[in-house]
Design an enzyme around this catalytic site. Structure first.
Site, PDB file in Angstrom:
ATOM      1  N   THR A 123       0.852  -1.190   0.000  1.00  0.00           N
ATOM      2  CA  THR A 123       0.000   0.000   0.000  1.00  0.00           C
ATOM      3  C   THR A 123       0.889   1.243   0.000  1.00  0.00           C
ATOM      4  O   THR A 123       1.826   1.342   0.802  1.00  0.00           O
ATOM      5  CB  THR A 123      -0.911  -0.002   1.241  1.00  0.00           C
ATOM      6  OG1 THR A 123      -1.680  -1.205   1.200  1.00  0.00           O
ATOM      7  CG2 THR A 123      -1.832   1.198   1.254  1.00  0.00           C
ATOM      8  N   GLU A 150      -6.055 -10.516   6.709  1.00  0.00           N
ATOM      9  CA  GLU A 150      -5.118 -11.443   7.345  1.00  0.00           C
ATOM     10  C   GLU A 150      -5.907 -12.623   7.898  1.00  0.00           C
ATOM     11  O   GLU A 150      -6.989 -12.442   8.442  1.00  0.00           O
ATOM     12  CB  GLU A 150      -4.338 -10.730   8.456  1.00  0.00           C
ATOM     13  CG  GLU A 150      -3.340  -9.762   7.874  1.00  0.00           C
ATOM     14  CD  GLU A 150      -2.523  -9.029   8.924  1.00  0.00           C
ATOM     15  OE1 GLU A 150      -2.576  -9.390  10.105  1.00  0.00           O
ATOM     16  OE2 GLU A 150      -1.829  -8.071   8.533  1.00  0.00           O
ATOM     17  N   LYS A 202      -7.326   1.907  -3.075  1.00  0.00           N
ATOM     18  CA  LYS A 202      -6.895   1.175  -1.869  1.00  0.00           C
ATOM     19  C   LYS A 202      -7.173   1.992  -0.606  1.00  0.00           C
ATOM     20  O   LYS A 202      -7.750   1.505   0.373  1.00  0.00           O
ATOM     21  CB  LYS A 202      -5.400   0.825  -1.983  1.00  0.00           C
ATOM     22  CG  LYS A 202      -4.810   0.161  -0.760  1.00  0.00           C
ATOM     23  CD  LYS A 202      -5.452  -1.169  -0.464  1.00  0.00           C
ATOM     24  CE  LYS A 202      -5.134  -1.645   0.927  1.00  0.00           C
ATOM     25  NZ  LYS A 202      -5.897  -2.817   1.334  1.00  0.00           N
ATOM     26  N   ASN A 206     -10.154   1.146   2.345  1.00  0.00           N
ATOM     27  CA  ASN A 206      -9.878   0.947   3.771  1.00  0.00           C
ATOM     28  C   ASN A 206     -10.440   2.094   4.603  1.00  0.00           C
ATOM     29  O   ASN A 206     -10.872   1.895   5.735  1.00  0.00           O
ATOM     30  CB  ASN A 206      -8.377   0.778   4.014  1.00  0.00           C
ATOM     31  CG  ASN A 206      -7.970  -0.686   3.902  1.00  0.00           C
ATOM     32  OD1 ASN A 206      -8.818  -1.551   3.644  1.00  0.00           O
ATOM     33  ND2 ASN A 206      -6.696  -0.978   4.082  1.00  0.00           N
ATOM     34  N   ASN A 248     -20.643  -4.559  11.505  1.00  0.00           N
ATOM     35  CA  ASN A 248     -21.344  -3.605  12.376  1.00  0.00           C
ATOM     36  C   ASN A 248     -21.203  -3.968  13.848  1.00  0.00           C
ATOM     37  O   ASN A 248     -21.981  -3.508  14.668  1.00  0.00           O
ATOM     38  CB  ASN A 248     -22.836  -3.572  11.990  1.00  0.00           C
ATOM     39  CG  ASN A 248     -23.468  -4.954  12.045  1.00  0.00           C
ATOM     40  OD1 ASN A 248     -22.820  -5.911  12.444  1.00  0.00           O
ATOM     41  ND2 ASN A 248     -24.734  -5.042  11.653  1.00  0.00           N
ATOM     42  N   TYR A 257      -2.695  -4.131  11.022  1.00  0.00           N
ATOM     43  CA  TYR A 257      -1.596  -3.506  10.299  1.00  0.00           C
ATOM     44  C   TYR A 257      -2.072  -2.382   9.378  1.00  0.00           C
ATOM     45  O   TYR A 257      -1.379  -1.374   9.212  1.00  0.00           O
ATOM     46  CB  TYR A 257      -0.850  -4.587   9.501  1.00  0.00           C
ATOM     47  CG  TYR A 257       0.377  -4.067   8.782  1.00  0.00           C
ATOM     48  CD1 TYR A 257       1.240  -3.175   9.405  1.00  0.00           C
ATOM     49  CD2 TYR A 257       0.666  -4.476   7.492  1.00  0.00           C
ATOM     50  CE1 TYR A 257       2.355  -2.700   8.745  1.00  0.00           C
ATOM     51  CE2 TYR A 257       1.775  -4.009   6.832  1.00  0.00           C
ATOM     52  CZ  TYR A 257       2.619  -3.111   7.462  1.00  0.00           C
ATOM     53  OH  TYR A 257       3.720  -2.629   6.814  1.00  0.00           O
ATOM     54  N   CYS A 258      -3.276  -2.520   8.787  1.00  0.00           N
ATOM     55  CA  CYS A 258      -3.609  -1.628   7.676  1.00  0.00           C
ATOM     56  C   CYS A 258      -4.489  -0.414   8.027  1.00  0.00           C
ATOM     57  O   CYS A 258      -4.162   0.706   7.642  1.00  0.00           O
ATOM     58  CB  CYS A 258      -4.254  -2.434   6.548  1.00  0.00           C
ATOM     59  SG  CYS A 258      -3.074  -3.601   5.821  1.00  0.00           S
ATOM     60  N   ASP A 262      -3.440   3.294   6.954  1.00  0.00           N
ATOM     61  CA  ASP A 262      -4.035   3.694   5.669  1.00  0.00           C
ATOM     62  C   ASP A 262      -4.976   4.893   5.842  1.00  0.00           C
ATOM     63  O   ASP A 262      -5.048   5.769   4.966  1.00  0.00           O
ATOM     64  CB  ASP A 262      -4.776   2.515   5.023  1.00  0.00           C
ATOM     65  CG  ASP A 262      -3.827   1.387   4.601  1.00  0.00           C
ATOM     66  OD1 ASP A 262      -2.610   1.519   4.822  1.00  0.00           O
ATOM     67  OD2 ASP A 262      -4.304   0.370   4.061  1.00  0.00           O
TER      68      ASP A 262
HETATM   69  N1  LIG Z   1      -1.568  -7.516   5.815  1.00  0.00           N
HETATM   70  C1  LIG Z   1      -2.630  -7.166   5.126  1.00  0.00           C
HETATM   71  O1  LIG Z   1      -3.772  -7.543   5.451  1.00  0.00           O
HETATM   72  C2  LIG Z   1      -2.477  -6.286   3.913  1.00  0.00           C
HETATM   73  C3  LIG Z   1      -3.563  -6.143   3.027  1.00  0.00           C
HETATM   74  C4  LIG Z   1      -3.416  -5.319   1.915  1.00  0.00           C
HETATM   75  C5  LIG Z   1      -2.226  -4.626   1.705  1.00  0.00           C
HETATM   76  N2  LIG Z   1      -1.205  -4.763   2.606  1.00  0.00           N
HETATM   77  C6  LIG Z   1       0.029  -4.016   2.338  1.00  0.00           C
HETATM   78  O2  LIG Z   1       1.002  -4.894   1.762  1.00  0.00           O
HETATM   79  C7  LIG Z   1       2.321  -4.584   2.265  1.00  0.00           C
HETATM   80  C8  LIG Z   1       2.899  -5.797   2.944  1.00  0.00           C
HETATM   81  O3  LIG Z   1       2.063  -6.156   4.017  1.00  0.00           O
HETATM   82  P1  LIG Z   1       2.246  -7.569   4.780  1.00  0.00           P
HETATM   83  O4  LIG Z   1       1.193  -7.630   5.793  1.00  0.00           O
HETATM   84  O5  LIG Z   1       2.382  -8.658   3.790  1.00  0.00           O
HETATM   85  O6  LIG Z   1       3.673  -7.290   5.471  1.00  0.00           O
HETATM   86  P2  LIG Z   1       4.540  -8.251   6.394  1.00  0.00           P
HETATM   87  O7  LIG Z   1       5.187  -7.375   7.387  1.00  0.00           O
HETATM   88  O8  LIG Z   1       3.708  -9.410   6.861  1.00  0.00           O
HETATM   89  O9  LIG Z   1       5.640  -8.846   5.402  1.00  0.00           O
HETATM   90  C9  LIG Z   1       6.554  -8.051   4.735  1.00  0.00           C
HETATM   91  C10 LIG Z   1       7.806  -8.878   4.468  1.00  0.00           C
HETATM   92  O10 LIG Z   1       8.712  -8.094   3.672  1.00  0.00           O
HETATM   93  C11 LIG Z   1      10.036  -8.393   4.104  1.00  0.00           C
HETATM   94  N3  LIG Z   1      10.910  -7.304   3.670  1.00  0.00           N
HETATM   95  C12 LIG Z   1      11.031  -6.056   4.202  1.00  0.00           C
HETATM   96  N4  LIG Z   1      11.881  -5.313   3.456  1.00  0.00           N
HETATM   97  C13 LIG Z   1      12.331  -6.122   2.455  1.00  0.00           C
HETATM   98  C14 LIG Z   1      13.239  -5.946   1.374  1.00  0.00           C
HETATM   99  N5  LIG Z   1      13.858  -4.773   1.161  1.00  0.00           N
HETATM  100  N6  LIG Z   1      13.474  -6.992   0.559  1.00  0.00           N
HETATM  101  C15 LIG Z   1      12.857  -8.189   0.762  1.00  0.00           C
HETATM  102  N7  LIG Z   1      11.966  -8.412   1.773  1.00  0.00           N
HETATM  103  C16 LIG Z   1      11.709  -7.396   2.597  1.00  0.00           C
HETATM  104  C17 LIG Z   1       9.908  -8.553   5.613  1.00  0.00           C
HETATM  105  O11 LIG Z   1      10.988  -9.323   6.147  1.00  0.00           O
HETATM  106  C18 LIG Z   1       8.561  -9.275   5.724  1.00  0.00           C
HETATM  107  O12 LIG Z   1       8.735 -10.687   5.725  1.00  0.00           O
HETATM  108  C19 LIG Z   1       2.128  -3.365   3.157  1.00  0.00           C
HETATM  109  O13 LIG Z   1       2.307  -2.209   2.383  1.00  0.00           O
HETATM  110  C20 LIG Z   1       0.670  -3.469   3.585  1.00  0.00           C
HETATM  111  O14 LIG Z   1       0.125  -2.209   3.901  1.00  0.00           O
HETATM  112  C21 LIG Z   1      -1.293  -5.586   3.679  1.00  0.00           C
END
Ligand SMILES: NC(=O)c1ccc[n+]([C@@H]2O[C@H](COP(=O)([O-])OP(=O)(O)OC[C@H]3O[C@@H](n4cnc5c(N)ncnc54)[C@H](O)[C@@H]3O)[C@@H](O)[C@H]2O)c1
Length: 394
Positions: A123, A150, A202, A206, A248, A257-258, A262
């Protein structure tokens, strides 16, 4: 069929990265890259570094075909697409998402293989891709928002509600088709748009969900303050089909996390643009957590027990859970707080003792506070305080 098989490298072995990897592995060759060597070893050993049943099953299966690496150099050669799913935490100093990991990954990929199609799933703020295109002339990059929840990381992508891609290029159309073909929803709408529009989708999606949580929490604030039955009010309000009987269920505030980051980013993107509602979403959530903490402190002079930290019943994921802020607010009022949570490692968290035995926990507490209720709490009887009216996530 063979000609159709693509090599896709996914960067970031978190919820989004592993959802993409396990989905696309149904038809394509997948490499995963993560800086965290323990995660890489876990995946290559058939384990899952995230709490998601379907992702874990896929990674454990002998035919997963997913290989993990700790460097881009090992994975990138031969890739057709690189999906970036690294973290974008909120930076309170810059008042924007911290997109440094996404920038670093884009720079490295562009240096290694300038022709590769980069797909950003992390995001990002509205306008991010335009900035990357300006900084790396010639880079092939677009943004595609991720909508998974998640705990349902793979399921949500197997049954997507829509696929949105911030480009109308041939590669954008191909990527969207790869997502639909790997899903079990062939009728899933595909929406191609400008990159800033996709980035806005996005944050507004959210933002709307967070607003809905905040709305029902404020309804609950009103019911608690006025001695009214929140459950009957929510049910009767929600029976209007324009409102709907879902999403609701009052809580101690939105978290995870989001939503927190967001909504803050959406507000930051409104800089200089008229708004009242967007700012109020963020403020309302802070007020809700204070209201809950004030109420708890007013009800008990002894020990307050926090029953589990996870946002959702059955989950062990508590990152940025609203209850954590409630705990901090209670501690600031000098309330004695005890935590019961079998998934928490160690014996101390946020300055509170962590208890692993439920019976000792209930005996030691004067009030048992649960953001989400479950059957085990029946043993704590009238000591329980929750605003979970219907069970489930929200
Ligand atoms: N978790 C959710 O429900 C969700 C939903 C939609 C969007 N997002 C977005 O997606 C993105 C990732 O979220 P997530 O929950 O999967 O994150 P997360 O923290 O679960 O996983 C991210 C991974 O990236 C790795 N990482 C960090 N920097 C790195 C690099 N330079 N090179 C390689 N690996 C690297 C970390 O070690 C970690 O394993 C965020 O921007 C989040 O906002 C998350």
């Amino acid at each position: 069929m063979e000609a159709f098989i693509k090599k896709v490298t996914v960067v970031g072995a978190g919820y989004v990265g592993l959802s993409m990897a396990t989905l696309l592995a149904r038809h394509h060759d997948i490499c995963v890259v993560d800086l965290d060597v323990a995660k890489v070893e876990c995946i290559n050993g058939g384990g899952s570094p995230i709490d998601d049943k379907e992702v874990a099953e896929k990674l454990a299966s002998a035919d997963s075909g997913i290989k993990a690496y700790s460097t881009l150099e090992e994975a990138i050669p031969g890739s057709d697409f690189v999906v970036v799913a690294t973290p974008t935490d909120y930076n309170t100093e810059t008042d924007h998402l911290d997109v440094s990991s996404v920038i670093a990954v884009c720079n490295s990929i562009f240096t290694m293989a300038p022709q590769i199609q980069i797909v950003i799933k992390s995001t990002v703020q509205i306008g991010f891709v335009d900035k990357i295109r300006a900084e790396l002339p010639g880079v092939n990059v677009f943004f595609s928002p991720e909508f998974l929840r998640e705990g349902r990381a793979l399921l949500d992508n197997l049954m997507p509600s829509r696929i949105v891609v911030g480009s109308r290029s041939d590669q954008a159309q191909e990527f969207a088709k790869m997502l639909v073909d790997a899903s079990e929803n062939p009728e899933c709408p595909i929406i191609l748009m400008e990159s800033r529009e996709a980035e806005a989708v996005k944050l507004f999606a959210n933002g709307y969900l967070a607003m809905r949580v905040a709305f029902f929490n404020e309804l609950d604030n009103f019911a608690m303050a006025s001695g009214l039955d929140a459950e009957s009010i929510v049910k009767a309000v929600s029976l209007d089909p324009r409102i709907g009987d879902f999403y609701n269920n009052p809580s101690f505030g939105y978290g995870g996390y989001c939503f927190p980051k967001d909504t803050k980013q959406l507000l930051a993107n409104f800089d200089g643009i008229d708004n009242a509602l967007i700012a109020a979403i963020v403020e309302s959530n802070e007020i809700r957590k204070s209201t809950i903490a004030d109420y708890i402190a007013s009800q008990v002079s002894g020990v307050v027990g926090i029953y589990k930290l996870a946002m959702k019943a059955g989950s062990d994921n508590y990152r940025s859970a609203a209850i954590i802020d409630v705990i901090k607010k209670l501690k600031a009022k000098n309330v004695d707080v005890l935590i019961f949570d079998p998934v928490v490692e160690g014996e101390d968290l946020f300055g509170c003792v962590v208890v692993k035995c439920f019976d000792s926990f209930v005996n030691a507490c004067d009030l048992v506070v649960a953001n989400r209720s479950d059957k085990a709490l029946s043993k704590a009887g009238c000591k329980v305080f929750t605003r979970d009216l219907f069970g489930g996530d929200f």
